[in-house]
Scaffold this motif. Structure first.
Motif, PDB file in Angstrom:
ATOM      1  N   ASP A   1      -0.656  -1.679 -15.377  1.00 28.85           N
ATOM      2  CA  ASP A   1       0.687  -1.578 -14.969  1.00 28.85           C
ATOM      3  C   ASP A   1       0.644  -2.419 -13.721  1.00 28.85           C
ATOM      4  O   ASP A   1      -0.237  -3.211 -13.427  1.00 28.85           O
ATOM      5  CB  ASP A   1       1.149  -0.134 -14.727  1.00 28.85           C
ATOM      6  CG  ASP A   1       0.176   0.685 -14.188  1.00 28.85           C
ATOM      7  OD1 ASP A   1      -0.563   0.155 -13.278  1.00 28.85           O
ATOM      8  OD2 ASP A   1       0.012   1.888 -14.429  1.00 28.85           O
ATOM      9  N   THR A   2       1.449  -2.022 -12.786  1.00 24.82           N
ATOM     10  CA  THR A   2       1.383  -2.923 -11.325  1.00 24.82           C
ATOM     11  C   THR A   2       0.614  -2.118 -10.160  1.00 24.82           C
ATOM     12  O   THR A   2       0.453  -2.570  -9.260  1.00 24.82           O
ATOM     13  CB  THR A   2       2.948  -3.022 -10.993  1.00 24.82           C
ATOM     14  OG1 THR A   2       3.726  -1.503 -10.862  1.00 24.82           O
ATOM     15  CG2 THR A   2       3.832  -3.760 -11.856  1.00 24.82           C
ATOM     16  N   GLN A   3      -0.035  -1.130 -10.635  1.00 24.44           N
ATOM     17  CA  GLN A   3      -0.677  -0.368  -9.683  1.00 24.44           C
ATOM     18  C   GLN A   3      -2.368  -0.721  -9.550  1.00 24.44           C
ATOM     19  O   GLN A   3      -2.813  -0.908 -10.797  1.00 24.44           O
ATOM     20  CB  GLN A   3      -0.848   1.096  -9.904  1.00 24.44           C
ATOM     21  CG  GLN A   3       0.448   1.663  -9.244  1.00 24.44           C
ATOM     22  CD  GLN A   3       0.512   3.462  -9.379  1.00 24.44           C
ATOM     23  OE1 GLN A   3      -0.398   3.932  -9.896  1.00 24.44           O
ATOM     24  NE2 GLN A   3       1.171   4.048  -8.562  1.00 24.44           N
ATOM     25  N   ILE A   4      -2.842  -0.875  -8.673  1.00 23.33           N
ATOM     26  CA  ILE A   4      -4.260  -1.071  -8.215  1.00 23.33           C
ATOM     27  C   ILE A   4      -4.959   0.217  -7.472  1.00 23.33           C
ATOM     28  O   ILE A   4      -4.438   0.313  -6.414  1.00 23.33           O
ATOM     29  CB  ILE A   4      -4.593  -2.233  -7.598  1.00 23.33           C
ATOM     30  CG1 ILE A   4      -4.031  -3.461  -8.509  1.00 23.33           C
ATOM     31  CG2 ILE A   4      -5.995  -2.654  -7.474  1.00 23.33           C
ATOM     32  CD1 ILE A   4      -4.857  -3.890  -9.911  1.00 23.33           C
ATOM     33  N   ILE A   5      -5.782   0.752  -8.103  1.00 29.37           N
ATOM     34  CA  ILE A   5      -6.410   1.988  -7.325  1.00 29.37           C
ATOM     35  C   ILE A   5      -7.866   1.779  -6.914  1.00 29.37           C
ATOM     36  O   ILE A   5      -8.603   1.316  -7.925  1.00 29.37           O
ATOM     37  CB  ILE A   5      -6.468   3.169  -8.383  1.00 29.37           C
ATOM     38  CG1 ILE A   5      -4.899   3.695  -8.595  1.00 29.37           C
ATOM     39  CG2 ILE A   5      -6.912   4.419  -7.507  1.00 29.37           C
ATOM     40  CD1 ILE A   5      -4.880   4.837  -9.696  1.00 29.37           C
TER      41      ILE A   5
ATOM     42  N   GLU B   1      -9.581   6.458  -0.570  1.00 28.56           N
ATOM     43  CA  GLU B   1      -8.790   6.165  -1.848  1.00 28.56           C
ATOM     44  C   GLU B   1      -7.409   5.265  -1.319  1.00 28.56           C
ATOM     45  O   GLU B   1      -6.782   5.881  -0.590  1.00 28.56           O
ATOM     46  CB  GLU B   1      -8.761   7.214  -2.812  1.00 28.56           C
ATOM     47  CG  GLU B   1      -7.971   6.869  -4.083  1.00 28.56           C
ATOM     48  CD  GLU B   1      -7.712   8.088  -4.864  1.00 28.56           C
ATOM     49  OE1 GLU B   1      -7.030   8.044  -5.960  1.00 28.56           O
ATOM     50  OE2 GLU B   1      -8.557   9.226  -4.943  1.00 28.56           O
ATOM     51  N   SER B   2      -7.194   4.446  -2.130  1.00 28.26           N
ATOM     52  CA  SER B   2      -5.786   3.792  -1.930  1.00 28.26           C
ATOM     53  C   SER B   2      -5.248   3.335  -3.277  1.00 28.26           C
ATOM     54  O   SER B   2      -5.939   2.976  -4.096  1.00 28.26           O
ATOM     55  CB  SER B   2      -6.066   2.576  -0.961  1.00 28.26           C
ATOM     56  OG  SER B   2      -6.861   1.307  -1.827  1.00 28.26           O
ATOM     57  N   ILE B   3      -3.828   3.167  -3.121  1.00 26.78           N
ATOM     58  CA  ILE B   3      -3.176   2.878  -4.357  1.00 26.78           C
ATOM     59  C   ILE B   3      -2.009   1.687  -3.744  1.00 26.78           C
ATOM     60  O   ILE B   3      -1.282   1.808  -2.817  1.00 26.78           O
ATOM     61  CB  ILE B   3      -2.347   3.981  -4.841  1.00 26.78           C
ATOM     62  CG1 ILE B   3      -3.279   5.116  -5.213  1.00 26.78           C
ATOM     63  CG2 ILE B   3      -1.267   3.344  -6.060  1.00 26.78           C
ATOM     64  CD1 ILE B   3      -2.488   6.152  -5.815  1.00 26.78           C
ATOM     65  N   PHE B   4      -2.309   0.467  -4.318  1.00 29.10           N
ATOM     66  CA  PHE B   4      -1.349  -0.560  -3.923  1.00 29.10           C
ATOM     67  C   PHE B   4      -0.257  -0.816  -5.288  1.00 29.10           C
ATOM     68  O   PHE B   4      -0.821  -0.700  -6.430  1.00 29.10           O
ATOM     69  CB  PHE B   4      -2.246  -2.036  -3.800  1.00 29.10           C
ATOM     70  CG  PHE B   4      -3.012  -1.853  -2.454  1.00 29.10           C
ATOM     71  CD1 PHE B   4      -2.457  -2.469  -1.603  1.00 29.10           C
ATOM     72  CD2 PHE B   4      -4.142  -1.494  -2.590  1.00 29.10           C
ATOM     73  CE1 PHE B   4      -3.344  -2.684  -0.439  1.00 29.10           C
ATOM     74  CE2 PHE B   4      -5.104  -1.643  -1.405  1.00 29.10           C
ATOM     75  CZ  PHE B   4      -4.728  -2.021  -0.046  1.00 29.10           C
ATOM     76  N   ASP B   5       0.846  -0.954  -4.954  1.00 28.34           N
ATOM     77  CA  ASP B   5       1.783  -1.217  -5.842  1.00 28.34           C
ATOM     78  C   ASP B   5       2.019  -2.587  -5.796  1.00 28.34           C
ATOM     79  O   ASP B   5       2.632  -3.089  -4.954  1.00 28.34           O
ATOM     80  CB  ASP B   5       3.014  -0.309  -5.706  1.00 28.34           C
ATOM     81  CG  ASP B   5       3.951  -0.168  -7.018  1.00 28.34           C
ATOM     82  OD1 ASP B   5       3.595  -1.109  -8.014  1.00 28.34           O
ATOM     83  OD2 ASP B   5       4.914   0.480  -6.925  1.00 28.34           O
ATOM     84  N   LEU B   6       1.817  -3.375  -6.893  1.00 32.33           N
ATOM     85  CA  LEU B   6       1.980  -5.107  -6.966  1.00 32.33           C
ATOM     86  C   LEU B   6       3.281  -5.301  -7.446  1.00 32.33           C
ATOM     87  O   LEU B   6       3.404  -5.015  -8.603  1.00 32.33           O
ATOM     88  CB  LEU B   6       0.712  -5.678  -7.075  1.00 32.33           C
ATOM     89  CG  LEU B   6      -0.743  -5.375  -6.383  1.00 32.33           C
ATOM     90  CD1 LEU B   6      -1.747  -6.079  -7.142  1.00 32.33           C
ATOM     91  CD2 LEU B   6      -0.607  -5.494  -4.886  1.00 32.33           C
TER      92      LEU B   6
ATOM     93  N   LEU C   1       0.994  -1.009  -0.068  1.00 35.19           N
ATOM     94  CA  LEU C   1       0.166  -0.176  -0.130  1.00 35.19           C
ATOM     95  C   LEU C   1       0.658   1.340   0.053  1.00 35.19           C
ATOM     96  O   LEU C   1       1.846   1.545   1.016  1.00 35.19           O
ATOM     97  CB  LEU C   1      -0.705  -0.056   1.256  1.00 35.19           C
ATOM     98  CG  LEU C   1      -1.590   1.173   1.520  1.00 35.19           C
ATOM     99  CD1 LEU C   1      -2.763   1.254   0.296  1.00 35.19           C
ATOM    100  CD2 LEU C   1      -2.490   1.214   2.836  1.00 35.19           C
ATOM    101  N   THR C   2       0.896   2.137  -0.992  1.00 31.64           N
ATOM    102  CA  THR C   2       1.917   3.216  -1.229  1.00 31.64           C
ATOM    103  C   THR C   2       1.031   4.366  -0.744  1.00 31.64           C
ATOM    104  O   THR C   2       1.740   5.318  -0.169  1.00 31.64           O
ATOM    105  CB  THR C   2       2.439   3.234  -2.694  1.00 31.64           C
ATOM    106  OG1 THR C   2       1.060   3.386  -3.394  1.00 31.64           O
ATOM    107  CG2 THR C   2       3.168   2.210  -2.942  1.00 31.64           C
TER     108      THR C   2
END
Length: 549
Positions: free
Chosen positions: A90-94, A65-70, A2-3
């Motif tokens: 890309d590798t981000q899930i918002i 709101e959350s941004i996950f970088d996987l 979680l970024t």
């Protein structure tokens, strides 16, 4: 990991933008400062139902709101595609949720989603544990899943479950056929009559709109012939349109002799003449086709009446009637040929059962091989968490019949006190003990667990200082493989974290607000002194010592 976590108008939080790092992150603060809001926001991201009472007083909506970088979004993308959404580019899930007084909405990568899909995605992103979040650990099915993860049985278990579902379906089919033996002769007669009635109609989907159109034409053929004949006459009769067009063409050709520039401007007249001639030919053919034989018209009407009658009985559509025919035929076949079908199914069931048990035995061997290793690993972790003389076992019990999960059940047995018999985890009353057992299990499965973020909400409650430090160390080790957020009241846990944040309340303009900020250096020592419960040089020295160690 979680970024970024953004919260707006949620309870005491007016606005928060939190950039998170990796490793172990501790969150501390006074009781009632608003630490629970962070947990609440994360639960909403996980798909928990929203409580409108959480909206900040005076506001109509709150948003999270959350941004996950996987590292690898493949698993999440598979869930998104199954739910009809495009995969992440890309590798981000918002993930974004908006909770209003009347409407709630949730989005993944700006695409609206159902709460069910959000929950399914959330389960793969965050593993949240609080004082009352240990029910999954107490479930025998969940315990078996943990053993399977440790034993790496995924491929074998997938094959077993596929075979199990086939076996169950065949069992259900056999039960249905056996129940058909109770059909009365009166029911058989009715089924045969209904099947004969539908089959004799020889229905097909074209008996719908196409048949109705033919019926409309045949029943109105006289009027249609009359109108189409009038149209042909208007085109070809004395002083009809075609004659007048021909006269007009003659006049235009005369005009073109005196002025060539008119040639292009009047070319559309030639096109109109050709189209009217085509129209006349079409209407003439149509008039001839309308000469329907009375017997053919009667046949069409009879067919329409038959189809409508069947639709009233078995419909309401042609497709429904055809589907009913297939159902009746299958039911009759099961009744009239049940002996042969039962024999075939019994043979198939025996073969499927043998195949199922063959895979199940291999699965059992793998589980029995891994169970003592997992128990030993968890017992070792428990000793580091203060259970110096505890015992832990992973018990496998053979089931009478195969289940979806295999040929055995699993039970985690724990004995915190020497000399006392081991008991199932669900019989242990202390939440403090359960919390530490859960942490030991999570630590043992850290390499197999693919969940990016683990959240521990005050699971160190009801334990002493040294035990709290051991809990903190265990979380820090988990932080080497996962991102870990620990909400804690213990300085021993907070001091060991890679990053330390404080939640604090402030009153401005008569309104209470919660804010979150990172503490380092002297500010971090000050917070640890507060958590230690006293000021002065001795408390500061202790806080500094906790950080140094």
């Amino acid at each position: 990991m979680l970024t970024l976590l953004k919260i707006r108008n949620l309870a005491l939080v007016e606005e928060l933008s939190w950039d998170l790092g990796s490793g172990l992150i501790s969150v501390t603060g006074e009781t009632g400062a608003g630490k629970s809001v962070i947990v609440g926001a994360l639960k909403m991201i996980l798909g928990e139902r929203a409580d409108k009472g959480m909206i900040r007083t005076g506001e109509n909506t709150c948003t999270i709101e959350s941004i996950f970088d996987l590292k690898d979004p493949q698993e999440i993308n598979a869930i998104l595609e199954e739910g009809g959404l495009p995969p992440s580019e890309d590798t981000q899930i918002i993930i974004r949720r908006s909770i209003g007084t009347s409407v709630n909405r949730q989005f993944i990568n700006d695409s609206p989603v159902t709460l069910t899909l959000l929950k399914k995605v959330g389960e793969h992103l965050v593993d949240l544990h609080g004082p009352h979040d240990h029910q999954s650990l107490l479930s025998q099915e969940r315990q078996l899943a943990m053993l399977d993860a440790y034993a790496s049985t995924e491929k074998m278990l997938s094959e077993y479950r596929s075979t199990y579902r086939t076996w169950r379906l065949k069992n259900q089919e056999l039960e249905e056929i056996k129940n058909a033996e109770n059909a009365s002769e009166q029911e058989l007669e009715l089924l045969r009559y209904q099947l004969e009635e539908i089959q004799s109609a020889n229905l097909n989907p074209e008996d719908g709109d196409d048949l109705q159109e033919r019926y409309q034409r045949s029943s109105n053929s006289t009027r249609l012939q009359e109108l189409s004949s009038q149209a042909v006459s208007a085109l070809t009769g004395d002083d009809g349109l075609l004659d007048r067009i021909s006269e007009l063409q003659r006049i235009v050709r005369e005009l073109e002799k005196y002025d060539n520039s008119l040639s292009d401007k009047l070319s559309s007249l030639e096109t109109a003449s050709i189209e009217l001639q085509d129209l006349e030919a079409t209407l003439t053919d149509y008039t001839e086709e309308l000469d329907i034989d009375p017997s053919a018209a009667a046949s069409i009407e009879e067919r329409v009446n038959l189809v409508e009658s069947l639709k009233r009985k078995y419909g309401p559509s042609i497709e429904d009637v055809i589907a009913r025919q297939n159902t009746i035929a299958e039911r009759l076949d099961n009744i009239e040929n049940r002996s042969e079908k039962i024999e075939n199914l019994v043979n198939e069931l025996g073969e499927t059962r043998r195949h199922l048990e063959g895979i199940g035995v291999k699965l059992t061997i793998q589980r029995k091989k891994s169970a003592p290793k997992l128990a030993k690993e968890i017992a070792s972790q428990l000793k580091e968490l203060g259970f110096k003389q505890s015992a832990f076992e992973v018990e496998l019990t053979t089931q009478k019949d195969p289940t979806l999960h295999g040929l055995e059940s699993c039970n985690f047995l724990f004995g915190p006190n020497p000399g006392e018999p081991l008991q199932p985890l669900r019989q242990i009353a202390s939440s403090g003990e359960i919390s530490r057992v859960m942490l030991a299990v999570k630590s043992s499965l850290a390499e197999q667990d693919s969940t990016p973020l683990m959240v521990f909400d005050e699971i160190d409650a009801n334990v002493g200082g040294e035990i709290a430090r051991a809990v903190g160390k265990k979380m820090a080790l988990l932080g080497q493989l996962h991102q870990v957020i620990a909400i804690t009241h213990f300085p021993q846990v907070a001091a060991i974290a890679n990053h330390h944040y404080v939640v604090e309340k402030e009153v401005t303009s008569g309104r209470t607000r919660s804010k979150l900020f990172q503490v380092e250096g002297e500010l971090r020592i000050n917070e640890l002194v507060r958590m230690l419960g006293g000021g002065g040089q001795q408390a500061r020295a202790m806080a500094a010592s906790l950080l140094e160690n």
